[in-house]
Motif scaffolding. Structure first.
Motif, short mmCIF file in Angstrom:
data_model
loop_
_atom_site.label_atom_id
_atom_site.label_comp_id
_atom_site.label_asym_id
_atom_site.label_seq_id
_atom_site.Cartn_x
_atom_site.Cartn_y
_atom_site.Cartn_z
N LEU A 28 12.17 -35.94 -42.29
CA LEU A 28 13.35 -35.46 -41.60
C LEU A 28 13.59 -33.98 -41.86
CD1 LEU A 28 15.64 -38.49 -42.34
CD2 LEU A 28 14.63 -37.87 -40.15
N HIS A 29 13.95 -33.28 -40.82
CA HIS A 29 14.22 -31.85 -40.96
C HIS A 29 15.71 -31.58 -40.87
CE1 HIS A 29 9.95 -31.00 -40.57
NE2 HIS A 29 9.94 -31.87 -39.58
N HIS A 30 16.52 -32.63 -40.89
CA HIS A 30 17.95 -32.47 -40.70
C HIS A 30 18.72 -32.93 -41.93
CE1 HIS A 30 16.78 -32.41 -36.46
NE2 HIS A 30 17.94 -31.89 -36.20
N PRO A 31 19.91 -32.37 -42.10
CA PRO A 31 20.77 -32.95 -43.13
C PRO A 31 21.05 -34.40 -42.77
CG PRO A 31 21.72 -30.92 -42.22
CD PRO A 31 20.53 -31.26 -41.38
N LEU A 32 20.95 -35.27 -43.76
CA LEU A 32 21.16 -36.70 -43.54
C LEU A 32 22.41 -37.11 -44.29
CD1 LEU A 32 19.94 -39.38 -42.44
CD2 LEU A 32 18.81 -39.61 -44.64
N ASP A 44 14.09 -35.62 -29.36
CA ASP A 44 15.50 -36.05 -29.37
C ASP A 44 16.22 -35.44 -30.57
OD1 ASP A 44 14.90 -37.71 -27.22
OD2 ASP A 44 14.64 -39.49 -28.47
N LEU A 45 15.58 -35.56 -31.73
CA LEU A 45 16.21 -35.11 -32.98
C LEU A 45 16.49 -33.61 -32.97
CD1 LEU A 45 14.17 -37.16 -35.60
CD2 LEU A 45 16.60 -37.40 -35.10
N SER A 46 15.65 -32.87 -32.24
CA SER A 46 15.83 -31.42 -32.27
C SER A 46 17.13 -30.99 -31.58
CB SER A 46 14.62 -30.71 -31.65
OG SER A 46 14.59 -30.91 -30.25
N HIS A 47 17.77 -31.89 -30.86
CA HIS A 47 19.07 -31.58 -30.25
C HIS A 47 20.24 -31.88 -31.19
CE1 HIS A 47 17.68 -30.70 -26.15
NE2 HIS A 47 16.75 -31.59 -26.42
N VAL A 82 5.21 -17.92 -30.36
CA VAL A 82 4.87 -19.30 -29.99
C VAL A 82 3.40 -19.34 -29.59
CG1 VAL A 82 5.40 -21.22 -28.44
CG2 VAL A 82 7.22 -19.66 -29.16
N LYS A 83 2.58 -20.07 -30.36
CA LYS A 83 1.17 -20.21 -30.02
C LYS A 83 0.99 -21.46 -29.14
CE LYS A 83 0.32 -17.24 -33.47
NZ LYS A 83 0.74 -15.86 -33.08
N ALA A 84 0.08 -21.36 -28.19
CA ALA A 84 -0.11 -22.48 -27.26
C ALA A 84 -0.40 -23.79 -27.99
CB ALA A 84 -1.26 -22.15 -26.31
N ALA A 97 2.84 -25.14 -29.67
CA ALA A 97 4.08 -24.80 -28.94
C ALA A 97 5.18 -25.84 -29.14
CB ALA A 97 3.77 -24.61 -27.46
N ALA A 98 4.82 -27.12 -29.00
CA ALA A 98 5.85 -28.17 -29.04
C ALA A 98 6.56 -28.18 -30.39
CB ALA A 98 5.24 -29.53 -28.75
N SER A 99 5.79 -28.14 -31.48
CA SER A 99 6.45 -28.23 -32.78
C SER A 99 7.21 -26.95 -33.10
CB SER A 99 5.43 -28.56 -33.88
OG SER A 99 4.72 -27.41 -34.26
N THR A 100 6.70 -25.81 -32.65
CA THR A 100 7.44 -24.56 -32.86
C THR A 100 8.76 -24.61 -32.11
OG1 THR A 100 5.38 -23.32 -33.06
CG2 THR A 100 7.37 -22.05 -32.60
N GLU A 101 8.72 -25.12 -30.88
CA GLU A 101 9.96 -25.19 -30.11
C GLU A 101 10.99 -26.09 -30.77
OE1 GLU A 101 9.04 -26.03 -26.01
OE2 GLU A 101 7.78 -24.25 -25.86
N GLN A 102 10.51 -27.22 -31.31
CA GLN A 102 11.44 -28.13 -32.01
C GLN A 102 12.01 -27.47 -33.25
OE1 GLN A 102 9.10 -31.65 -32.48
NE2 GLN A 102 9.00 -32.00 -30.28
N LYS A 103 11.15 -26.73 -33.95
CA LYS A 103 11.60 -26.05 -35.16
C LYS A 103 12.70 -25.04 -34.83
CE LYS A 103 9.44 -22.60 -37.19
NZ LYS A 103 8.45 -21.74 -37.88
#
Lengths: 231, 231
Positions: free
Chosen positions: B80-84, B118-121, B189-191, B194-200
């Motif tokens: 998890l990358h979020h406060p829980l 979802d979690l990135s929101h 953002v590297k191709a 990209a997806a994980s960078t955007e979520q980060k």
């Protein structure tokens, strides 16, 4: 936990699953429809609880070894002759009692709840604080909420996690400086109003509550943008 | 309340029923299976909630008018990358926040929970204190427990308005999009990733607690940088 007259195998299975989630193991089912009970036994997610579930002929038999019997109800559907406690307070009493003896938590059928005969075995009742206009809960959900509250009220103190540590002023100022550089490169900062714009940006950054853990990443983000603006 | 990817009409119906029990009225379902959504609409016991339920294409759309987005999780199933937060404490924060803005409470699919996208929101996550050995709850039961706790924790609490109102999710996402555009232009953002960078980056922006009063200025700042990067 005791289910008296549950008719739907999905509900019996859901009740067992909530028990498993919250660490309760002894399920007794009074006089279930044979088919419902058999189907519930094959429910996923709570195999251990269902395998150990006992079938009883009567509520009296089901509560026999318990020293406290608590019924659950959607209030107002009949005249109550029992003390009715809010779940929150009732759960605390149940916790206390569990230290010295078995407690039976009794749920009635989906349609009719507990009968007067069932209720007569109870010391007192709890109700979940649902809306007056729609008080009646789904059985599996009611079980989950009650068990959650019993577990919760036992967890004792409300433990607050440490708040996210804010970045030090030095890092916040580093962020500000890089952002200002990028804004100068972009033409956002006009010479005539530079001082007031810089102050505005500085306040703006401070209102963001930059967390310490993210400071390095943010500096990297801004450096990259700045590098690109200059190249 | 937002259900993302729920597959089982019984669970959607059960979620709606718990909302009705505890006095919540706004249900949004992201990208539901058509059949499941239609069947759930005919579920008994929560007709009003289901009739008003909205269908959304994306989580971003579903949370657009909310100023706090809280995800729910069975802990430990992924990094998890979020406060829980424990539900008990999280529910209190949610109550407080409800005095000044909309809160989205986000539930994932029965099988997989919330995706990383979802979690990135989400600003942060809550978990129900289930056993480690069997943490995963039935969706309808998890909804019931969370809503119960939010109602319960408000029963005696004094509601203070938040000191600084946070920006709505739509504005925060606007900020995120502009920043991501700038980072794409800058080569951050590297191709390949990209997806994980955007979520980060999405998580990073949420942790800033962008204030509503500053949203417009920040969007202007980013637009100016982006315009310059492109010219």
């Amino acid at each position: 936990m005791i289910l008296a007259g549950a008719r739907n195998p999905l509900n019996i299975g859901a009740a067992a699953r909530a028990m498993s989630n919250f660490g309760f193991s002894r399920l007794r089912v009074v006089n279930p429809y044979e088919v419902a009970f058999r189907e519930a036994r094959s429910a996923v997610g709570a195999a251990a609880v269902m395998a150990a579930a006992e079938e009883c002929k009567t509520v009296a038999e089901a509560v026999a070894d318990c020293t406290l019997v608590v019924g659950t109800t959607a209030v107002g559907h009949r005249q109550l002759h029992h003390p009715l406690r809010r779940l929150e307070y009732g759960a605390r009493l149940i916790r206390k009692h569990l230290a010295s003896g078995n407690v039976a938590l009794l749920f009635g059928s989906e349609k009719f709840g507990l009968s007067n005969e069932d209720l007569s075995h109870c010391h007192w009742l709890v109700r979940v604080p649902t809306r007056d206009e729609h008080g009646s809960m789904n059985l599996g959900q009611a079980v989950a909420v009650c068990l959650y509250e019993i577990v919760r009220s036992g967890a004792g103190a409300s433990r607050k996690p440490a708040a996210m540590a804010p970045a030090a002023a030095e890092e916040v100022e580093g962020f500000t400086e890089l952002l200002l550089e990028a804004l100068r490169e972009s033409g956002y900062v006009k010479a005539r109003t530079a001082a007031s714009t810089e102050q505005k940006i500085r306040r703006l950054v401070r209102r963001l509550n930059l967390p310490a853990r993210d400071a390095e990443v943010w500096l990297g983000v801004l450096r990259q943008i700045l590098w690109r603006l200059r190249s």
